[in-house]
Design a protein around this motif. Structure first.
Motif, PDB file in Angstrom:
ATOM      1  N   LEU A 147       0.815  -1.210   0.000  1.00  9.65           N
ATOM      2  CA  LEU A 147       0.000   0.000   0.000  1.00  9.65           C
ATOM      3  C   LEU A 147       0.852   1.265   0.000  1.00  9.65           C
ATOM      4  N   ASP A 148       2.069   1.181   0.548  1.00 10.41           N
ATOM      5  CA  ASP A 148       2.964   2.338   0.522  1.00 10.41           C
ATOM      6  C   ASP A 148       3.932   2.299  -0.661  1.00 10.41           C
ATOM      7  N   GLY A 149       3.630   1.482  -1.675  1.00 15.90           N
ATOM      8  CA  GLY A 149       4.344   1.540  -2.945  1.00 15.90           C
ATOM      9  C   GLY A 149       5.604   0.714  -3.067  1.00 15.90           C
ATOM     10  N   VAL A 150       5.923  -0.121  -2.084  1.00 18.87           N
ATOM     11  CA  VAL A 150       7.128  -0.945  -2.140  1.00 18.87           C
ATOM     12  C   VAL A 150       6.877  -2.151  -3.042  1.00 18.87           C
ATOM     13  N   MET A 151       7.853  -2.446  -3.894  1.00 14.62           N
ATOM     14  CA  MET A 151       7.741  -3.589  -4.804  1.00 14.62           C
ATOM     15  C   MET A 151       8.836  -4.622  -4.571  1.00 14.62           C
ATOM     16  N   GLU A 152       9.816  -4.262  -3.798  1.00 12.13           N
ATOM     17  CA  GLU A 152      11.015  -5.067  -3.602  1.00 12.13           C
ATOM     18  C   GLU A 152      10.718  -6.363  -2.842  1.00 12.13           C
ATOM     19  N   ASN A 153      11.346  -7.444  -3.284  1.00 13.72           N
ATOM     20  CA  ASN A 153      11.298  -8.728  -2.585  1.00 13.72           C
ATOM     21  C   ASN A 153       9.882  -9.067  -2.099  1.00 13.72           C
ATOM     22  N   PRO A 154       8.974  -9.364  -3.019  1.00 10.34           N
ATOM     23  CA  PRO A 154       7.545  -9.476  -2.658  1.00 10.34           C
ATOM     24  C   PRO A 154       7.156 -10.755  -1.918  1.00 10.34           C
TER      25      PRO A 154
END
Length: 182
Positions: free
Chosen positions: A12-19
């Protein structure tokens, strides 16, 4: 003309790393959606980091992933990298320079969608060059507070038009956007 579709998992806060944070929110509905998305495509466009991770994993996952894994392994994979000298995963080719020209050539070839998974730096380059036709953002109801963000600093303002939304349990939403063309 083929579409270049950026399909990403985001917090929700836009992080895409290491999902890995997606696993707690999985559902059969999401799996069907991702399967349909892959069936609507016939090629992948990947940056070096995502390519290396996928090339190490997907060839060894055919038994667990069935038809999805067959598509991932069988599709054409176009890898954008200035540091790799070769790509060895099945049906892979290397794009080292002239990104706008090479992407436009791919988009003009006959076929279905070209999907971009992960590949944050590549996606940001594609956005700067105006080459993305659609963003499909699968947003998970989790906040991480830090990590690599898809829409990082340094991107210029870009209007987007909402084209579709889907809601999956437990609280996962896919919002699809097309860039507003000037």
């Amino acid at each position: 003309m083929r579409k270049l579709v950026v399909s990403e998992f985001l917090t929700l806060d836009g992080v895409m790393e290491n999902p890995q944070w997606t696993f707690a929110y999985g559902s059969e509905e999401q799996e069907k959606y991702k399967f349909g998305e892959l069936k609507d495509a016939d090629a992948l466009l990947l940056g070096r980091v995502t390519y290396e991770a996928f090339a190490a994993a997907w060839p060894n996952m055919l038994e667990q992933t069935g038809e999805y894994g067959e598509m991932m392994n069988g599709y054409a994979k176009h890898v954008v990298s200035t540091t790799l000298s070769e790509v060895t995963w099945n049906n892979s080719n290397l794009i080292k320079d002239n990104l706008p020209e090479e992407i436009n050539k791919l988009k003009q070839q006959p076929g279905r969608d070209i999907l971009v998974f992960g590949s944050c730096m590549l996606v940001q380059s594609l956005m700067r060059l105006g080459l993305v036709d659609e963003f499909r953002l699968m947003v998970f109801p989790v906040l991480l507070g830090s990590g690599k963000r898809l829409f990082g600093e340094g991107l210029k303002e870009q209007g987007l038009h909402l084209t579709d939304t889907r809601k999956f349990s437990p609280g996962v939403v896919v919002a699809s956007y097309a860039p507003v063309k000037d």
